[in-house]
Design an enzyme around this catalytic site. Structure first.
Site, PDB file in Angstrom:
ATOM      1  N   ARG A 161       0.809  -1.231   0.000  1.00 33.47           N
ATOM      2  CA  ARG A 161       0.000   0.000   0.000  1.00 33.47           C
ATOM      3  C   ARG A 161       0.838   1.275   0.000  1.00 33.47           C
ATOM      4  O   ARG A 161       0.306   2.352  -0.283  1.00 33.47           O
ATOM      5  CB  ARG A 161      -1.003   0.020   1.160  1.00 33.47           C
ATOM      6  CG  ARG A 161      -2.111  -1.010   1.020  1.00 33.47           C
ATOM      7  CD  ARG A 161      -3.109  -0.924   2.140  1.00 33.47           C
ATOM      8  NE  ARG A 161      -3.903   0.306   2.076  1.00 33.47           N
ATOM      9  CZ  ARG A 161      -4.737   0.678   3.039  1.00 33.47           C
ATOM     10  NH1 ARG A 161      -4.854  -0.057   4.138  1.00 33.47           N
ATOM     11  NH2 ARG A 161      -5.434   1.787   2.907  1.00 33.47           N
ATOM     12  N   ASP A 162       2.112   1.181   0.354  1.00 36.05           N
ATOM     13  CA  ASP A 162       3.033   2.316   0.247  1.00 36.05           C
ATOM     14  C   ASP A 162       4.299   1.823  -0.433  1.00 36.05           C
ATOM     15  O   ASP A 162       5.410   2.018   0.072  1.00 36.05           O
ATOM     16  CB  ASP A 162       3.359   2.896   1.627  1.00 36.05           C
ATOM     17  CG  ASP A 162       2.140   3.508   2.302  1.00 36.05           C
ATOM     18  OD1 ASP A 162       1.536   4.419   1.704  1.00 36.05           O
ATOM     19  OD2 ASP A 162       1.783   3.073   3.412  1.00 36.05           O
ATOM     20  N   CYS A 163       4.125   1.183  -1.579  1.00 33.51           N
ATOM     21  CA  CYS A 163       5.228   0.497  -2.250  1.00 33.51           C
ATOM     22  C   CYS A 163       6.022   1.485  -3.108  1.00 33.51           C
ATOM     23  O   CYS A 163       5.808   1.601  -4.323  1.00 33.51           O
ATOM     24  CB  CYS A 163       4.685  -0.646  -3.103  1.00 33.51           C
ATOM     25  SG  CYS A 163       5.936  -1.808  -3.655  1.00 33.51           S
TER      26      CYS A 163
END
Length: 265
Positions: A161-163
């Site tokens: 999700r915060d890649c």
């Protein structure tokens, strides 16, 4: 639930870990209404604490309206760390975890991980690649490793999700030899864990990684190289089967370019 590894298992024996967490002092990285992140020293080593203090009704409603599950505690990161380590993806090492309370508005939880040092984020390591190109062999090595890590992460049922490349840490020293190469993925507090990652969330991770890499001088061939490793398929098959992903990535890139141009005017 409380799980403690050394040195905390010994140092906090017979004590309330939740009270001990409150007394920890160090360099504060983030201080929000419901979450605190700090780096501290204990028994001669450096650690990171993430302390979750419930959430707000506003945050829960906002996430549910967006069809997202709100982050209610440290359990996601703790579970993601252990699942990644089980499948051989380098990440943080969790040494302490605690969670108490059933009400999501008042639930308290914490996670302590070892400070990964010395390391440098790939964002910083690659910052001057556009003007000072790296050794091609090193660049390909890093691309292959990140593609393999993300592929294995998704295969394990985890989407980040915060890649972004800032959340991949290159361990130092690194002189360009493959036997020295170690990269750890961090900041998993928003990660989602399932038996299988839905295509939508897979694509969000890949697009995030793509647009966070847009300014480091990667060529189209570099991007194809990443995709061939990630999908483990011939390029012609990828281009045929992943048209939706490619269109989304290009649309995102176009928006970023347009926004950058507007800001420079």
């Amino acid at each position: 639930m409380v799980e403690l590894k050394e040195p905390f298992a010994t140092l906090w024996r017979g004590k309330d870990p939740f009270e001990e967490v409150k007394t920890l002092q160090g360099e504060v990285f983030r201080e929000l209404e419901t979450r605190r992140t700090l780096r501290f020293e204990m028994a001669g080593k450096s650690y990171f604490l993430k302390w979750h203090r419930g959430t707000t009704l506003k945050e829960i409603i906002k996430n549910l309206l967006s069809l997202r599950m709100p982050v209610l505690g440290a359990d996601r990161e703790w579970n993601a760390i252990h699942r990644l380590r089980d499948v051989g993806v380098d990440t943080m090492y969790g040494v302490a975890f605690g969670e108490k309370g059933m009400n999501p508005l008042t639930r308290t939880s914490f996670i302590i991980t070892e400070d990964l040092t010395p390391t440098i984020s790939l964002e910083d390591y690659c910052a001057d690649w556009a003007t000072n190109p790296p050794d091609v062999r090193v660049k390909r090595m890093l691309i292959k490793r990140v593609a393999t890590m993300v592929r294995d992460m998704h295969a394990a049922g985890i989407n980040h999700r915060d890649c972004y490349i800032c959340h991949f840490l290159l361990h130092l020293p690194f002189s360009g030899k493959e036997e020295e190469l170690k990269i750890s993925v961090i900041d998993l507090h928003r990660a989602q864990l399932r038996t299988r990652v839905p295509r939508r969330w897979r694509d969000k991770d890949l697009i995030g990684l793509y647009f966070s890499s847009m300014n480091i001088g990667l060529t189209q061939r570099d991007i194809w190289r990443f995709m061939k490793v990630y999908f483990a398929a011939p390029l012609k098959d990828i281009l045929k089967q992943e048209q939706g992903l490619l269109s989304q990535a290009e649309a995102k890139a176009t928006k970023i370019r347009e926004r950058t141009i507007r800001k420079s005017l």
